[in-house]
Every structure is written in structure tokens, then in C-alpha cells.
Design a protein around this motif. Sequence first.
Motif, mmCIF file in Angstrom:
data_model
loop_
_atom_site.group_PDB
_atom_site.id
_atom_site.type_symbol
_atom_site.label_atom_id
_atom_site.label_comp_id
_atom_site.label_asym_id
_atom_site.label_seq_id
_atom_site.Cartn_x
_atom_site.Cartn_y
_atom_site.Cartn_z
ATOM 1 N N LEU A 227 16.269 -4.743 -7.689
ATOM 2 C CA LEU A 227 15.488 -4.380 -8.871
ATOM 3 C C LEU A 227 14.893 -2.979 -8.773
ATOM 4 C CD1 LEU A 227 13.586 -7.727 -9.483
ATOM 5 C CD2 LEU A 227 15.634 -6.882 -10.638
ATOM 6 N N GLY A 228 14.633 -2.541 -7.562
ATOM 7 C CA GLY A 228 14.065 -1.207 -7.417
ATOM 8 C C GLY A 228 13.623 -0.924 -5.994
ATOM 9 N N VAL A 229 13.420 0.355 -5.731
ATOM 10 C CA VAL A 229 12.947 0.822 -4.440
ATOM 11 C C VAL A 229 11.753 1.734 -4.698
ATOM 12 C CG1 VAL A 229 13.528 2.164 -2.387
ATOM 13 C CG2 VAL A 229 15.266 0.721 -3.454
ATOM 14 N N THR A 230 10.640 1.450 -4.011
ATOM 15 C CA THR A 230 9.435 2.265 -4.154
ATOM 16 C C THR A 230 9.189 3.003 -2.846
ATOM 17 O OG1 THR A 230 8.498 0.627 -5.654
ATOM 18 C CG2 THR A 230 6.977 2.224 -4.709
ATOM 19 N N PRO A 231 9.360 4.327 -2.832
ATOM 20 C CA PRO A 231 9.071 5.081 -1.615
ATOM 21 C C PRO A 231 7.565 5.148 -1.371
ATOM 22 C CG PRO A 231 9.767 6.556 -3.375
ATOM 23 C CD PRO A 231 9.847 5.172 -3.915
ATOM 24 N N THR A 232 7.164 5.213 -0.100
ATOM 25 C CA THR A 232 5.749 5.319 0.255
ATOM 26 C C THR A 232 5.535 6.540 1.135
ATOM 27 O OG1 THR A 232 5.997 3.915 2.201
ATOM 28 C CG2 THR A 232 5.414 2.817 0.125
ATOM 29 N N LYS A 233 4.305 7.011 1.164
ATOM 30 C CA LYS A 233 3.964 8.194 1.949
ATOM 31 C C LYS A 233 3.971 7.892 3.448
ATOM 32 C CE LYS A 233 0.328 11.677 2.339
ATOM 33 N NZ LYS A 233 -0.952 12.124 1.810
ATOM 34 N N TRP A 234 3.520 6.686 3.815
ATOM 35 C CA TRP A 234 3.435 6.267 5.208
ATOM 36 C C TRP A 234 4.202 4.972 5.403
ATOM 37 C CZ3 TRP A 234 -2.169 7.230 3.865
ATOM 38 C CH2 TRP A 234 -2.518 8.550 4.122
ATOM 39 N N PRO A 235 4.442 4.574 6.661
ATOM 40 C CA PRO A 235 5.139 3.310 6.928
ATOM 41 C C PRO A 235 4.386 2.108 6.354
ATOM 42 C CG PRO A 235 5.054 4.656 8.909
ATOM 43 C CD PRO A 235 4.176 5.328 7.899
ATOM 44 N N VAL A 236 5.134 1.111 5.898
ATOM 45 C CA VAL A 236 4.560 -0.098 5.311
ATOM 46 C C VAL A 236 4.430 -1.156 6.404
ATOM 47 C CG1 VAL A 236 4.799 -1.845 3.519
ATOM 48 C CG2 VAL A 236 5.748 0.437 3.151
ATOM 49 N N GLY B 129 12.029 3.053 6.854
ATOM 50 C CA GLY B 129 12.467 3.755 5.651
ATOM 51 C C GLY B 129 11.327 4.180 4.746
ATOM 52 N N ARG B 130 10.082 3.763 5.102
ATOM 53 C CA ARG B 130 8.895 4.085 4.300
ATOM 54 C C ARG B 130 9.118 3.746 2.829
ATOM 55 N NH1 ARG B 130 5.849 9.248 6.876
ATOM 56 N NH2 ARG B 130 6.012 8.558 9.011
ATOM 57 N N ARG B 131 9.420 2.456 2.599
ATOM 58 C CA ARG B 131 9.675 2.028 1.226
ATOM 59 C C ARG B 131 9.450 0.530 1.087
ATOM 60 N NH1 ARG B 131 16.246 1.799 0.895
ATOM 61 N NH2 ARG B 131 16.515 0.499 2.735
ATOM 62 N N VAL B 132 9.320 0.108 -0.175
ATOM 63 C CA VAL B 132 9.273 -1.305 -0.536
ATOM 64 C C VAL B 132 10.473 -1.550 -1.448
ATOM 65 C CG1 VAL B 132 7.969 -3.110 -1.708
ATOM 66 C CG2 VAL B 132 6.759 -1.379 -0.361
ATOM 67 N N VAL B 133 11.263 -2.573 -1.114
ATOM 68 C CA VAL B 133 12.484 -2.880 -1.851
ATOM 69 C C VAL B 133 12.279 -4.206 -2.580
ATOM 70 C CG1 VAL B 133 14.968 -3.194 -1.677
ATOM 71 C CG2 VAL B 133 13.792 -1.720 -0.041
ATOM 72 N N ALA B 134 12.602 -4.247 -3.879
ATOM 73 C CA ALA B 134 12.424 -5.448 -4.688
ATOM 74 C C ALA B 134 13.778 -6.030 -5.098
ATOM 75 C CB ALA B 134 11.610 -5.119 -5.930
ATOM 76 N N PHE B 135 13.883 -7.365 -4.984
ATOM 77 C CA PHE B 135 15.096 -8.087 -5.356
ATOM 78 C C PHE B 135 14.768 -9.223 -6.314
ATOM 79 C CE2 PHE B 135 15.978 -6.368 -1.147
ATOM 80 C CZ PHE B 135 17.230 -5.807 -1.316
ATOM 81 N N ASP B 136 15.706 -9.562 -7.176
ATOM 82 C CA ASP B 136 15.578 -10.716 -8.046
ATOM 83 C C ASP B 136 15.776 -11.974 -7.206
ATOM 84 O OD1 ASP B 136 16.981 -12.876 -9.839
ATOM 85 O OD2 ASP B 136 15.879 -11.557 -11.205
ATOM 86 N N MET B 137 14.873 -12.960 -7.345
ATOM 87 C CA MET B 137 14.958 -14.189 -6.550
ATOM 88 C C MET B 137 16.187 -15.023 -6.889
ATOM 89 S SD MET B 137 11.050 -15.619 -6.310
ATOM 90 C CE MET B 137 11.606 -17.242 -5.898
ATOM 91 N N THR B 138 16.603 -15.005 -8.133
ATOM 92 C CA THR B 138 17.702 -15.855 -8.573
ATOM 93 C C THR B 138 19.065 -15.273 -8.234
ATOM 94 O OG1 THR B 138 16.322 -16.582 -10.405
ATOM 95 C CG2 THR B 138 18.648 -17.089 -10.551
#
Length: 72
Positions: free
Chosen positions: A37-46, A23-32
Amino acid sequence: MLVVHSLSVDECEGVVRLADREGRRVVAFDMTTGALLGVTPTKWPVWALLPGPYGRTLALLYEQASQKDAEL
């Protein structure tokens, strides 16, 4: 996201970040709560997530077909 390729846990901020290579992205979640919390798209695969300086998260991005070096 079918496969989690890398995981970064920030206990101070209470955030879990997941690398989604296809998906070429980083996904953030709340631990609790597990809330998105958010999705950060990236230009290349992570390929990897690493703890960085000053509480930041670094992402290793690399496109196999390109002639460029990996970026961090």
C-alpha cells in the motif's frame, strides 16, 4: 527488508505495517491481498510501531549515535 523489527496490525483499516530499521522506513500492506500500500521513509531508524489515537500508527524513532532523546 531482511528483518522486521516491529509489526502493527490495524484490523479496522485492514492494514499491516512493518518497521524496517535498516531501511529507515515503514512499509504498509493490505491484510487481505498482501498488496503493497505504501512506504513511508523516516529520518531515523524505526524501533517500534504502536497503535495511536484516531486510528493512527505511532513510530518510535531513535538514532543511537545522536545525543537526542527518542521520538514518538
